[in-house]
Design an enzyme around this catalytic site. Structure first.
Site, short mmCIF file in Angstrom:
data_model
loop_
_atom_site.label_atom_id
_atom_site.label_comp_id
_atom_site.label_asym_id
_atom_site.label_seq_id
_atom_site.Cartn_x
_atom_site.Cartn_y
_atom_site.Cartn_z
N ASN A 7 41.05 36.75 38.71
CA ASN A 7 42.32 37.34 39.15
C ASN A 7 42.30 38.83 38.83
OD1 ASN A 7 44.98 38.15 39.55
ND2 ASN A 7 45.85 36.26 38.74
N ARG A 58 41.49 35.21 43.49
CA ARG A 58 42.81 35.55 44.03
C ARG A 58 42.63 36.76 44.94
NH1 ARG A 58 46.71 39.44 41.83
NH2 ARG A 58 48.67 39.21 42.98
N HIS A 147 52.98 36.81 46.38
CA HIS A 147 53.16 35.93 45.22
C HIS A 147 53.09 34.45 45.61
CE1 HIS A 147 55.70 39.38 43.31
NE2 HIS A 147 54.45 39.43 42.85
N ARG A 208 58.88 49.37 41.59
CA ARG A 208 59.09 49.38 43.05
C ARG A 208 60.57 49.31 43.37
NH1 ARG A 208 54.92 44.54 43.96
NH2 ARG A 208 52.98 45.60 43.41
N GLU A 351 49.12 30.86 38.01
CA GLU A 351 48.33 31.08 39.22
C GLU A 351 46.91 30.54 39.05
OE1 GLU A 351 50.17 35.23 41.02
OE2 GLU A 351 48.79 35.35 39.33
#
Length: 364
Positions: A7, A58, A147, A208, A351
């Protein structure tokens, strides 16, 4: 089979070895400040892990071409590189990690697992921007969502906690971390999400902005003379909680707000307001909701945020039990009040387990 999960994040490379029973046999987090970890350190870590049957990577963006995990061959790798323009900040880091690990384990099968793939099931009404058809066709302009690996795992784990099958279950998954997004998951499939063509759309995040009026951005360029590169950098790296409160760390925002700082209180209110509105929107996309699942760094570790979200969504039947909400991890638990119509869950983001599951599904 033992799966190596790779990842590549914004400034780190996370390596996990997942056993067939989903236990973590080994792990290593390596710094990757320029988007590429030190190859000698990666090799040292991987060789110390022992034999693995496959590697799961990923990959942030799969476009419309990849709707599920896929074995990486020369053609797939070429297609992944062609998608860099859609995710210029994230895709190169994933591909750099792919190159590094392939050089270390040249004979081991590699599988790409995509953050966008889970959202390829959202219907056209949710995916389509009201832009000219020529633009949409020429540049692939649509809402992709991100996501997806986290949302897929959180929705499935939530169903397990409720002891219900995914079929017939309507779940809003709230991935709240440095990046943040919601997903409407009905029958185990994403039917809407808050992120769009890029990860900038939707919720307020650490740095963000989340959704802003596109006319505001155009105005800043045309009337204030802000160059496009500065606009992009500011929306991505200097906005969100950082822009509102002067810090991107939710823990600091909560502490300052609790001490009476008006700027931090506003930041928290804006953050929670956007989540409440998003949960209501996701609920409308499914025609109702049975459970809300919080995951990610903020979702798992900020009970005050969960409580504030619930306070504004009582009309949906959302109510959390104070002691359960404030309790320390283990994260995976039901924090709903006994008689709440809507179940509220906290699930640790995994994940790595979702990637391992997808790799196994390809190799069966």
């Amino acid at each position: 089979m033992r799966i190596l999960v790779v990842n590549a994040g914004s400034s780190s490379l996370k390596l996990r070895v997942i056993e067939p029973d989903d236990t973590v046999a080994a792990s290593r987090d390596l710094a990757a400040p320029s988007g590429r970890a030190d190859e000698a350190k990666v090799a040292e870590a991987i060789r110390g892990f022992g034999e693995v049957a496959a590697v799961g990577h990923r990959i942030v963006h799969g476009g419309t071409e990849f709707s599920g995990p896929v074995v990486i061959d020369a053609h797939v790798e070429e297609r992944l590189r062609a998608l860099i323009d859609l995710a210029p900040l994230h895709q190169p880091k994933s591909l750099a990690a792919l190159d590094t690990v392939n050089a270390i384990l040249p004979g081991v099968l590699a599988v790409a697992c995509f953050d966008t793939a889970f959202h390829t099931s959202i219907p056209p009404a949710a995916a389509t921007y009201a832009l000219p058809a020529e633009w949409r066709r020429r540049w692939g302009l649509r809402r992709y969502g991100f996501h997806g690996l986290s949302h897929a795992y959180a929705s499935r784990r939530g169903a397990e906690l409720l002891r219900r099958p995914l079929e017939g279950l309507r779940v809003v998954t709230c991935h709240l971390g440095a990046g943040a997004s919601l997903a409407a998951v009905r029958d185990g499939r994403s039917v809407d999400t808050t992120m769009g063509f890029t990860p900038l759309e939707g919720l307020v995040m650490a740095t963000r902005s989340g959704s802003v009026d596109p006319g505001l951005v155009l105005w800043l360029e045309e009337h204030a003379g802000v160059p496009p590169a500065e606009l992009a950098s500011t929306l991505e790296h200097r906005s969100g909680l950082l822009g509102l409160a002067g810090t991107a760390d939710m823990r600091e925002v909560l502490a300052a707000a609790g001490a009476g700082d008006a700027t931090a209180r506003l930041a928290l209110d804006v953050y929670v307001h956007r989540i409440r509105a998003g949960v209501a929107s996701m609920t409308a996309a499914m025609g109702g909701v049975d459970a809300v699942v919080f995951t990610g760094g903020v979702g798992e570790n900020a009970p005050q945020v969960r409580g504030l979200v619930a306070e504004g969504l009582g009309f949906l039947g959302m109510e959390v039990e104070s002691d359960a909400n404030e309790a320390a991890p283990p994260a995976d638990r039901d924090i709903s009040s006994r008689d709440a119509q809507l179940r509220t869950l906290v699930v640790a983001a995994r994940e790595d387990l979702e990637i391992a599951r997808q790799v196994r599904s390809v190799l069966r």
